[in-house]
Design an enzyme around this catalytic site. Structure first.
Site, PDB file in Angstrom:
ATOM      1  N   ASP A 273       0.842  -1.199   0.000  1.00 26.59           N
ATOM      2  CA  ASP A 273       0.000   0.000   0.000  1.00 26.59           C
ATOM      3  C   ASP A 273       0.879   1.251   0.000  1.00 26.59           C
ATOM      4  O   ASP A 273       1.903   1.318   0.679  1.00 26.59           O
ATOM      5  CB  ASP A 273      -0.932   0.012   1.216  1.00 26.59           C
ATOM      6  CG  ASP A 273      -2.090   0.978   1.048  1.00 26.59           C
ATOM      7  OD1 ASP A 273      -3.220   0.514   0.857  1.00 26.59           O
ATOM      8  OD2 ASP A 273      -1.843   2.217   1.085  1.00 26.59           O
TER       9      ASP A 273
ATOM     10  N   HIS B  22     -10.612  -4.747  -3.968  1.00 24.94           N
ATOM     11  CA  HIS B  22      -9.332  -5.137  -3.371  1.00 24.94           C
ATOM     12  C   HIS B  22      -9.544  -5.524  -1.915  1.00 24.94           C
ATOM     13  O   HIS B  22     -10.499  -5.079  -1.267  1.00 24.94           O
ATOM     14  CB  HIS B  22      -8.307  -4.000  -3.455  1.00 24.94           C
ATOM     15  CG  HIS B  22      -8.789  -2.720  -2.855  1.00 24.94           C
ATOM     16  ND1 HIS B  22      -9.644  -1.870  -3.520  1.00 24.94           N
ATOM     17  CD2 HIS B  22      -8.566  -2.153  -1.645  1.00 24.94           C
ATOM     18  CE1 HIS B  22      -9.918  -0.832  -2.751  1.00 24.94           C
ATOM     19  NE2 HIS B  22      -9.283  -0.981  -1.600  1.00 24.94           N
TER      20      HIS B  22
ATOM     21  N   GLY C 143     -15.914   3.066   3.445  1.00 27.98           N
ATOM     22  CA  GLY C 143     -14.599   3.703   3.367  1.00 27.98           C
ATOM     23  C   GLY C 143     -13.802   3.340   2.134  1.00 27.98           C
ATOM     24  O   GLY C 143     -12.582   3.559   2.098  1.00 27.98           O
ATOM     25  N   GLN C 144     -14.483   2.803   1.103  1.00 25.29           N
ATOM     26  CA  GLN C 144     -13.762   2.447  -0.127  1.00 25.29           C
ATOM     27  C   GLN C 144     -13.392   3.719  -0.895  1.00 25.29           C
ATOM     28  O   GLN C 144     -14.258   4.547  -1.169  1.00 25.29           O
ATOM     29  CB  GLN C 144     -14.629   1.541  -1.009  1.00 25.29           C
ATOM     30  CG  GLN C 144     -13.903   1.046  -2.254  1.00 25.29           C
ATOM     31  CD  GLN C 144     -14.748   0.076  -3.078  1.00 25.29           C
ATOM     32  OE1 GLN C 144     -15.901  -0.195  -2.757  1.00 25.29           O
ATOM     33  NE2 GLN C 144     -14.159  -0.427  -4.154  1.00 25.29           N
TER      34      GLN C 144
ATOM     35  N   ASN D  43     -13.155  -2.985   2.112  1.00 22.63           N
ATOM     36  CA  ASN D  43     -14.012  -1.819   2.266  1.00 22.63           C
ATOM     37  C   ASN D  43     -14.968  -1.763   1.074  1.00 22.63           C
ATOM     38  O   ASN D  43     -14.553  -1.946  -0.074  1.00 22.63           O
ATOM     39  CB  ASN D  43     -13.170  -0.543   2.323  1.00 22.63           C
ATOM     40  CG  ASN D  43     -12.291  -0.488   3.554  1.00 22.63           C
ATOM     41  OD1 ASN D  43     -12.681  -0.978   4.617  1.00 22.63           O
ATOM     42  ND2 ASN D  43     -11.101   0.086   3.429  1.00 22.63           N
TER      43      ASN D  43
ATOM     44  N   HIS E 205      -7.349  -5.653   1.804  1.00 22.72           N
ATOM     45  CA  HIS E 205      -6.162  -5.210   2.547  1.00 22.72           C
ATOM     46  C   HIS E 205      -5.692  -6.349   3.447  1.00 22.72           C
ATOM     47  O   HIS E 205      -6.510  -7.017   4.077  1.00 22.72           O
ATOM     48  CB  HIS E 205      -6.490  -4.036   3.476  1.00 22.72           C
ATOM     49  CG  HIS E 205      -7.017  -2.806   2.798  1.00 22.72           C
ATOM     50  ND1 HIS E 205      -6.286  -1.649   2.686  1.00 22.72           N
ATOM     51  CD2 HIS E 205      -8.215  -2.548   2.221  1.00 22.72           C
ATOM     52  CE1 HIS E 205      -7.014  -0.726   2.076  1.00 22.72           C
ATOM     53  NE2 HIS E 205      -8.192  -1.246   1.780  1.00 22.72           N
TER      54      HIS E 205
HETATM   55  P1  5GP Z   1      -9.736   1.586   0.087  1.00 21.79           P
HETATM   56  O1  5GP Z   1      -9.835   2.815   0.942  1.00 21.79           O
HETATM   57  O2  5GP Z   1     -10.378   1.808  -1.261  1.00 21.79           O
HETATM   58  O3  5GP Z   1     -10.199   0.327   0.753  1.00 21.79           O
HETATM   59  O4  5GP Z   1      -8.181   1.349  -0.126  1.00 21.79           O
HETATM   60  C1  5GP Z   1      -7.460   1.895  -1.179  1.00 21.79           C
HETATM   61  C2  5GP Z   1      -6.003   1.795  -0.806  1.00 21.79           C
HETATM   62  O5  5GP Z   1      -5.241   1.996  -1.971  1.00 21.79           O
HETATM   63  C3  5GP Z   1      -5.562   2.837   0.225  1.00 21.79           C
HETATM   64  O6  5GP Z   1      -5.040   2.177   1.369  1.00 21.79           O
HETATM   65  C4  5GP Z   1      -4.513   3.632  -0.520  1.00 21.79           C
HETATM   66  O7  5GP Z   1      -3.414   3.999   0.303  1.00 21.79           O
HETATM   67  C5  5GP Z   1      -4.084   2.697  -1.629  1.00 21.79           C
HETATM   68  N1  5GP Z   1      -3.635   3.346  -2.839  1.00 21.79           N
HETATM   69  C6  5GP Z   1      -4.251   4.342  -3.510  1.00 21.79           C
HETATM   70  N2  5GP Z   1      -3.555   4.683  -4.619  1.00 21.79           N
HETATM   71  C7  5GP Z   1      -2.468   3.851  -4.649  1.00 21.79           C
HETATM   72  C8  5GP Z   1      -1.372   3.707  -5.552  1.00 21.79           C
HETATM   73  O8  5GP Z   1      -1.238   4.406  -6.561  1.00 21.79           O
HETATM   74  N3  5GP Z   1      -0.455   2.748  -5.242  1.00 21.79           N
HETATM   75  C9  5GP Z   1      -0.568   1.945  -4.145  1.00 21.79           C
HETATM   76  N4  5GP Z   1       0.386   1.039  -3.943  1.00 21.79           N
HETATM   77  N5  5GP Z   1      -1.591   2.061  -3.275  1.00 21.79           N
HETATM   78  C10 5GP Z   1      -2.536   3.002  -3.526  1.00 21.79           C
END
Ligand code: 5GP
Ligand code: ZN
Length: 113
Positions: free
Chosen positions: A29, A99, A92-93, A86, A101
């Site tokens: 991440d 994806h 919180g997505q 999420n 985590h």
């Molecule tokens: P969400 O909040 O949608 O469950 O998680 C998205 C995750 O993607 C976040 O933890 C954020 O830090 C990560 N993220 C967003 N853009 C990028 C990117 O360009 N590269 C990487 N490696 N992680 C990303």
């Protein structure tokens, strides 16, 4: 609309890859919230969990099994870890490409924020 995870799959956005199969990528991440913070996502674009159905059952189980295997390879299996999906705005997505985590290396708390 541009999807950052599709851009990573296509190799147009750089990332630290931990594992890749024909179907999924595991990456670090960009903004880790734990000492270990990996993301697992399918190469194919599916926006979110609720967009999956029975046709995606194999893909979903693959994601979970790769999560487990990644955690073992990082030595998290003895201490424990958390796998999070999420979903949507209230969930919180922030990236609209399904994806999971994997979070580890510190004590997790409940309820999550
Ligand atoms: P969400 O909040 O949608 O469950 O998680 C998205 C995750 O993607 C976040 O933890 C954020 O830090 C990560 N993220 C967003 N853009 C990028 C990117 O360009 N590269 C990487 N490696 N992680 C990303
Ligand atoms: Zn995408």
């Amino acid at each position: 609309m541009e999807c950052v995870f599709c851009e990573i799959v296509a190799g147009r956005v750089e990332t630290d890859k931990v594992y890749e199969s024909d179907d999924v990528l595991v990456i670090q991440d960009l903004n880790p919230v734990a000492p270990v913070h990996l993301l697992i996502f399918p190469r194919s674009h599916v926006a979110k969990l609720s967009a999956m159905d029975e046709e995606n059952a194999d893909l979903l189980s693959h994601v979970m099994l790769i999560a487990k295997r990644s955690a073992i390879e990082l030595g998290l299996d003895k201490s424990g870890y958390r796998v999070v999906i999420n979903e949507g705005a209230m969930g919180g997505q922030t990236v609209q490409h399904f994806h999971a985590h994997i979070l580890g290396g510190r004590q997790m708390h409940w309820p999550p924020g």
